[in-house]
Design an enzyme around this catalytic site. Structure first.
Site, PDB file in Angstrom:
ATOM      1  N   HIS A 209      34.433 -19.418 -13.871  1.00 59.10           N
ATOM      2  CA  HIS A 209      34.491 -18.401 -14.082  1.00 59.10           C
ATOM      3  C   HIS A 209      33.546 -17.630 -14.485  1.00 59.10           C
ATOM      4  CE1 HIS A 209      37.978 -17.593 -15.837  1.00 59.10           C
ATOM      5  NE2 HIS A 209      37.892 -16.313 -16.030  1.00 59.10           N
TER       6      HIS A 209
HETATM    7  N1  UDP Z   1      45.424 -18.828 -12.254  1.00 60.99           N
HETATM    8  C1  UDP Z   1      46.561 -18.513 -11.056  1.00 60.99           C
HETATM    9  N2  UDP Z   1      45.843 -18.824  -9.771  1.00 60.99           N
HETATM   10  C2  UDP Z   1      44.275 -19.248  -9.912  1.00 60.99           C
HETATM   11  C3  UDP Z   1      43.637 -19.933 -11.059  1.00 60.99           C
HETATM   12  C4  UDP Z   1      44.350 -19.665 -12.106  1.00 60.99           C
HETATM   13  O1  UDP Z   1      47.581 -18.132 -11.278  1.00 60.99           O
HETATM   14  O2  UDP Z   1      43.403 -20.011  -8.678  1.00 60.99           O
HETATM   15  C5  UDP Z   1      46.397 -18.561 -13.120  1.00 60.99           C
HETATM   16  C6  UDP Z   1      46.515 -19.585 -14.593  1.00 60.99           C
HETATM   17  O3  UDP Z   1      47.663 -20.600 -14.444  1.00 60.99           O
HETATM   18  C7  UDP Z   1      46.605 -19.171 -15.759  1.00 60.99           C
HETATM   19  C8  UDP Z   1      45.911 -17.689 -15.409  1.00 60.99           C
HETATM   20  O4  UDP Z   1      46.072 -17.877 -13.678  1.00 60.99           O
HETATM   21  O5  UDP Z   1      47.498 -18.699 -15.829  1.00 60.99           O
HETATM   22  C9  UDP Z   1      44.613 -17.804 -15.778  1.00 60.99           C
HETATM   23  O6  UDP Z   1      43.680 -16.820 -16.120  1.00 60.99           O
HETATM   24  P1  UDP Z   1      41.359 -17.095 -15.405  1.00 60.99           P
HETATM   25  O7  UDP Z   1      41.342 -18.307 -15.636  1.00 60.99           O
HETATM   26  O8  UDP Z   1      41.201 -15.700 -14.445  1.00 60.99           O
HETATM   27  O9  UDP Z   1      41.673 -16.197 -17.016  1.00 60.99           O
HETATM   28  P2  UDP Z   1      40.880 -16.905 -18.562  1.00 60.99           P
HETATM   29  O10 UDP Z   1      42.746 -18.078 -18.780  1.00 60.99           O
HETATM   30  O11 UDP Z   1      40.534 -17.363 -18.906  1.00 60.99           O
HETATM   31  O12 UDP Z   1      41.495 -15.338 -19.184  1.00 60.99           O
END
Ligand code: UDP
Length: 361
Positions: A209
């Site tokens: 994303h």
């Molecule tokens: N996550 C979830 N479902 C999904 C994708 C991600 O529960 O389909 C959770 C994942 O386990 C993690 C968090 O969302 O704990 C990460 O979110 P994201 O990738 O949006 O944010 P980033 O970590 O890149 O800031």
């Protein structure tokens, strides 16, 4: 002590859940601590918001600012305008922000200008990549934070380099991992598990994303086609983020192995991660979870703000080209995992440490 807790986006919900539990534990023992939960409405899809409140037993927010989407400036300004009113109407001793999203920075600025103390959970992490909106949010937030809670000694050292007062930095561990440990016995397969014929340790999870991977439609399609070819006979489960979905629009992709699904709730998603063969992602949070679970992770970015997932954990930083991902994936197929380990204090108790520190303030 009265704390206002801010949450706006999916990773925030996962981070605040154990902090709220730790506060409630103290309340049940008669400690004088209360909180007001403010949802900024930055993420508002059921899949990215409500589901997490339900599954992680997060109480309904006391206020929802309902800012929704916009450009970086529009969203930040909308959060600031709405949160200023909210904080004036509901005074607080401390505003606690988590992570690195626009809500984190916007609410920290508002609090500081109203002379309210700011606590930042996951302070001090730095990718060095100023093209990432998150990096700007981190730097601005930390420049006005009063109490820094860090996930690693590297993050604490970064803060010292930026001139933070060492006595205000608290290395407490990782609240994302608190949530992981608190829910491991509750994880369960998604409905499509049988329908897709998924088999434990024989499928790959893909999430993308970040603007650098998804904002250019042509290169996103080329990347997906390359990944589809790369994994041989393994299936790839791809919970598609709304941002990525919007870029693909109505494009009909012919992909042999990739199964496109909606963003998953936490309990299904962690089941999928825990039982996967490997993960390909550009998420920071997921590379922390795979580190703790010992699942090989290929991060499609050129930098990371979480170096411990690479030094100690199972994360491989492979850049954004399909050629390099293919090369590194082939190396892994030949040689297996080269290392596995859990970073210091990623033990499920970070939130208790945070609340203990706050009660001394
Ligand atoms: N996550 C979830 N479902 C999904 C994708 C991600 O529960 O389909 C959770 C994942 O386990 C993690 C968090 O969302 O704990 C990460 O979110 P994201 O990738 O949006 O944010 P980033 O970590 O890149 O800031």
């Amino acid at each position: 002590m009265k704390i206002t807790i801010i949450a706006g986006a999916r990773p925030n919900f996962i981070k605040i859940a154990p902090i709220i539990k730790a506060i409630e534990k103290k309340q049940s023992k008669g400690t004088n601590i209360s909180y007001r939960l403010v949802h900024t409405g930055q993420h508002y899809d059921k899949n990215l918001s409500e589901t997490f409140f339900e599954e992680l037993n997060i109480p309904q927010p006391d206020a929802n600012l309902e800012v929704k989407s916009g450009t970086q400036a529009e969203q930040t300004a909308a959060i600031m305008t709405a949160f200023e009113k909210e904080l004036i109407q509901n005074p607080s001793d401390l505003v606690l922000v988590v992570g690195d999203v626009n809500s984190t920075m916007a609410c920290a600025i508002v609090a500081k200008k109203l002379n309210v103390k700011v606590a930042h959970v996951e302070a001090g992490i730095r990718s060095g990549d100023m093209t990432m909106p998150e990096e700007i949010n981190r730097i601005v937030t930390d420049s006005i934070t009063d109490y820094f809670f860090t996930t690693s000694t590297t993050a604490s050292e970064n803060l010292i380099k930026y001139g933070a007062n060492a006595t205000h930095i608290h290395f407490v561990g990782n609240v994302m991992i608190d949530t992981l440990y608190q829910n491991l016995t509750r994880i369960s397969p998604p409905q499509f598990w049988d329908e897709f014929g998924l088999v434990k340790n024989n499928y790959v999870i893909l999430t993308l994303h970040r603007p650098s991977n998804v904002d250019e439609e042509k290169s996103l399609i080329a990347l997906l086609q390359g990944i589809d070819k790369m994994v041989g006979d393994k299936k790839i489960v791809f919970p598609i983020h709304p941002r990525t979905k919007a870029i693909l629009g109505e494009t009909k992709l012919i992909l042999k192995n990739i199964l496109l699904v909606e963003p998953q709730g936490y309990l299904n998603f962690m089941f999928l991660i825990k039982n996967s063969f490997a993960v390909i992602t550009d998420s920071g949070g997921i590379s922390e979870e795979t580190t703790v679970l010992g699942i090989p992770c290929f991060t499609m970015r050129t930098t990371t703000e979480r170096p411990e997932t690479i030094k100690i954990g199972t994360n491989n930083l492979v850049g954004t080209s399909i050629e390099n991902l293919t090369l590194e994936f082939a190396k892994f197929l030949k040689n297996g995992l080269s290392k596995r380990g859990i970073p210091e204090l990623w033990d499920g108790c970070a939130s208790d440490r945070i609340v203990a520190v706050l009660l001394t303030k």
